[in-house]
Design a protein around this motif. Structure first.
Motif, PDB file in Angstrom:
ATOM      1  N   THR A 216       1.098   4.057  -2.852  1.00 53.42           N
ATOM      2  CA  THR A 216       0.866   5.475  -2.557  1.00 53.42           C
ATOM      3  C   THR A 216       1.978   6.345  -3.147  1.00 53.42           C
ATOM      4  OG1 THR A 216      -0.210   4.794  -0.518  1.00 53.42           O
ATOM      5  CG2 THR A 216       0.396   7.106  -0.694  1.00 53.42           C
TER       6      THR A 216
ATOM      7  N   VAL B 106       0.848  -1.206   0.000  1.00 54.61           N
ATOM      8  CA  VAL B 106       0.000   0.000   0.000  1.00 54.61           C
ATOM      9  C   VAL B 106       0.882   1.255   0.000  1.00 54.61           C
ATOM     10  CG1 VAL B 106      -1.781   1.292   1.246  1.00 54.61           C
ATOM     11  CG2 VAL B 106      -1.877  -1.198   1.175  1.00 54.61           C
TER      12      VAL B 106
ATOM     13  N   THR C 232       0.712   5.376   5.675  1.00 54.15           N
ATOM     14  CA  THR C 232       0.947   4.020   5.152  1.00 54.15           C
ATOM     15  C   THR C 232       2.352   3.535   5.516  1.00 54.15           C
ATOM     16  OG1 THR C 232       1.670   4.890   3.004  1.00 54.15           O
ATOM     17  CG2 THR C 232      -0.656   4.312   3.220  1.00 54.15           C
TER      18      THR C 232
ATOM     19  N   LEU D  60      -6.541  -2.896   3.786  1.00 50.65           N
ATOM     20  CA  LEU D  60      -5.550  -2.797   4.858  1.00 50.65           C
ATOM     21  C   LEU D  60      -6.217  -2.455   6.193  1.00 50.65           C
ATOM     22  CD1 LEU D  60      -2.562  -2.727   5.766  1.00 50.65           C
ATOM     23  CD2 LEU D  60      -2.519  -0.309   5.126  1.00 50.65           C
TER      24      LEU D  60
ATOM     25  N   VAL E  52      -5.415   2.393  -4.990  1.00 51.59           N
ATOM     26  CA  VAL E  52      -4.842   2.616  -3.656  1.00 51.59           C
ATOM     27  C   VAL E  52      -5.962   2.725  -2.616  1.00 51.59           C
ATOM     28  CG1 VAL E  52      -3.576   4.293  -2.236  1.00 51.59           C
ATOM     29  CG2 VAL E  52      -2.684   3.641  -4.467  1.00 51.59           C
TER      30      VAL E  52
ATOM     31  N   LEU F 106      -7.071  -0.741  -1.849  1.00 50.83           N
ATOM     32  CA  LEU F 106      -6.038  -1.407  -1.036  1.00 50.83           C
ATOM     33  C   LEU F 106      -6.085  -0.905   0.403  1.00 50.83           C
ATOM     34  CD1 LEU F 106      -2.965  -1.369  -3.493  1.00 50.83           C
ATOM     35  CD2 LEU F 106      -4.296  -3.350  -2.774  1.00 50.83           C
ATOM     36  N   THR F 107      -6.372   0.383   0.564  1.00 48.51           N
ATOM     37  CA  THR F 107      -6.420   0.960   1.910  1.00 48.51           C
ATOM     38  C   THR F 107      -7.615   0.407   2.698  1.00 48.51           C
ATOM     39  OG1 THR F 107      -5.451   2.962   1.008  1.00 48.51           O
ATOM     40  CG2 THR F 107      -6.385   3.131   3.207  1.00 48.51           C
TER      41      THR F 107
END
Lengths: 265, 338
Positions: free
Chosen positions: B14, B10, B134, B76, B69, B72-73
């Motif tokens: 970024t 991640v 991140t 996460l 992203v 993905l965040t």
């Protein structure tokens, strides 16, 4: 509670701080007066120009010196543009023929009696995106007059007006043949247009509330017709040369000739 | 371990997103796609690749990377929420999620309102904050962090968080660097990048002979570069004088010095090449990596203090928390639950 302190410590690092184009210039060149003009009577409120007694201003815009070398345009950012045009492409800041400079916007900047009224044309002014260029590159229209924006290219364009006085707009035209219409609400000389997809594309429009404007054509010639008798400030604008102004007095049915000279820079 | 690897992914994504954003600004493509959240009327992921030409390539590409992203965040944050035992780390995941959503909204607003400088600067500033979040998550989920950068049960080296000079210096460096990046973003989004056309002098003098807002912003950024360089070099000297046996501090310190040198060179080249796209974008990206490096160093220096604060938060008595004596994974074992 302490988690807050911890977070605060971790994030303290991050969160705690959280016209003139030169050249040109302004010149005041009083027009030679061969004959004393008849002094115009003040127009009554809401009057229309008496075209039978109106005069004209004609003239030529000249480029003094050798035109600077134009910049090369690389259209390879869009294969469609490469296909649509032939041969090497350059900017067209200085289109000169017989010493005359084209694409200069010439208009009555001051002196027009505000009591005159002019009908707003319903016929739209037009700008086309063709060969990944704007056509025309410089033009004028009236406050409230429709502007028809067309995309003749088989690629996407966005037309992005960046005025200082009027409302900014940015319209996407992803399909060939698309048309959109826009109007300007306030006088403004000049409003730049640009395409953010194709960085080399730009155009300029002068927005006026009267019909006395022209763009110098091939050979640098221009005409401002059917002006009522009076003394006017005429301005010439070029995208690289800046602006120049001259004062001219015309009598009834009189035609005066003006010459603007921009220096090649 | 997989969580840490995912967090690194991640963070890398970024950084790629920051590079893509830098390219959008450097190429002047910010308004090449006039609508948002659609792209020329298309749903973002159905926009034809064949139409990604000119400025659209950069702007729409930026949106695609940003969306990726963002997803993905979300993953996460969810992963941290369900698997991570440390409450403050879970909260970092939530904070990152909030930041990325806000960042997306700021990106949309800046397009719809024709790139107003304050919004664009906020977009750039939040991008760096999100990147830092991140990087922080990747760091605190690493084995090294959990093991306190030592495999020995008994630690004899001095605790760097007890070095007050270093502790303050690292915070000051990271904070100043972030400010410097904000000034840089302001310069970038107000078109002041070439307000002073020469380098290293300013209009041929040490101090500009005339002042406008653009010149002032540009000059402040130059002064900021000197301040950051001094702070990074001071940190380097302190680390090598007192903690040269701690590789976890030495490595980022050396990297920070190298990055500062590269960053100042890129800044000079940005001016001298009249903002060449590649150079300008590399300047943005290097600034982000330098900030992340300084942040990482700061967090490692404050490792013990962060543990103490976390221990309080988890309901442990300060006196009962002696990680050095209890072993490398003491904190995780002694947690008092959610």
């Amino acid at each position: 509670m302490h988690a807050r302190k911890l977070l605060a410590l971790v994030s303290v690092v991050m969160l705690g701080i959280a016209g003139a184009c030169g050249g040109g210039g302004t010149t005041e060149t009083p027009s030679p007066e061969s004959a004393a003009p008849s002094s115009p009577a003040a127009a009554p409120e809401g009057a229309k120009v008496d075209e039978s007694n109106a005069g004209n201003v004609t003239g030529k815009v000249v480029l003094d010196g050798t035109p600077p070398k134009e910049d090369v345009i690389k259209m390879n950012a869009d294969p469609v543009c490469m296909r649509e045009v032939k041969g090497p492409q350059t900017t067209e800041y200085y289109i000169v023929d017989d010493g005359g400079l084209a694409n200069v916007f010439v208009y009555v900047k001051g002196g027009l009696d505000t009591k005159y009224v002019f009908e707003t044309p319903t016929e739209p002014a037009k700008i086309d995106q063709k060969g990944c260029r704007y056509h025309p590159h410089v033009f004028g229209l009236r406050v409230g007059q429709p502007l028809e924006i067309m995309n003749s290219d088989p690629t996407l364009h966005n037309i992005h007006a960046v005025p200082k006085v009027n409302q900014e707009f940015n319209t996407g035209q992803p399909i060939q043949g698309m048309k959109t219409t826009h109007t300007f609400s306030t006088e403004e000389v000049m409003v730049p247009f640009k395409c953010d997809v194709h960085g080399w594309m730009n155009a300029y429009v002068g927005v006026l509330n009267h019909p006395y404007f022209a763009v110098s054509g091939k050979g640098g010639k221009f005409e401002l017709n059917k002006l009522p008798a009076g003394t006017y400030t005429i301005e010439a604008w070029h995208e690289k040369g800046g602006t120049q102004t001259q004062s001219v007095t015309i009598g009834a049915k009189e035609t005066k000739d003006l010459a603007f000279t921009f220096k090649a820079s | 371990m997989w969580l840490h690897r995912f967090a690194r992914l991640v963070a890398a994504g970024t950084l790629l997103l920051i590079v893509a954003g830098g390219l959008v600004t450097s190429t002047g493509s910010g308004l090449a796609v006039p609508d948002w959240p659609t792209s020329y009327g298309y749903f973002m992921f159905s926009f034809p690749l064949s139409k990604m030409v000119g400025g659209i390539y950069y702007e729409h590409g930026h949106r695609l990377i940003a969306s990726t992203v963002g997803m993905l965040t979300i993953a996460l944050a969810a992963w941290l929420w369900w698997q991570e035992r440390r409450r403050w780390v879970r909260r970092l995941g939530v904070l990152a999620l909030v930041a990325v959503v806000l960042q997306g909204v700021l990106g949309g607003i800046t397009v719809l309102y024709f790139l107003p400088a304050p919004i664009s600067v906020a977009h750039a500033g939040l991008a760096q904050m999100f990147f830092c979040l991140t990087v922080t998550i990747a760091l605190v989920t690493s084995d090294g962090w959990r093991r306190r950068y030592s495999c020995a049960a008994t630690e004899t080296r001095p605790d760097p968080s007890g070095d007050r000079w270093l502790a303050r210096l690292t915070i000051a460096t990271s904070a100043t660097l972030y400010l410097q990046i904000l000034v840089g973003a302001t310069m970038r989004h107000t078109g002041a990048g070439l307000a002073i056309p020469d380098f290293p002098l300013s209009f041929g003098a040490l101090v500009p002979p005339r002042w406008t807002m653009a010149i002032a912003i540009n000059f402040i950024h130059r002064i900021g570069a000197v301040v950051v360089a001094v702070l990074v070099c001071s940190t380097f000297i302190r680390v090598f004088a007192r903690h040269k046996d701690r590789l976890e501090l030495v490595k980022p310190t050396v990297l920070a010095v190298l990055l500062v040198a590269a960053q100042i060179t890129l800044g000079a080249m940005t001016v001298l090449t009249k903002k060449a796209v590649e150079v300008n974008t590399a300047h943005v990206a290097t600034g982000a990596v330098l900030l992340a490096t300084c942040l990482l160093l700061t967090l490692r220096v404050h490792r013990t203090r962060l543990d103490e604060v976390a221990a309080h938060d988890q309901g442990l008595e300060p006196s009962s928390f002696t990680p050095a004596a209890a072993g490398p994974l003491a904190f995780d074992v002694r947690r008092s639950g959610r």
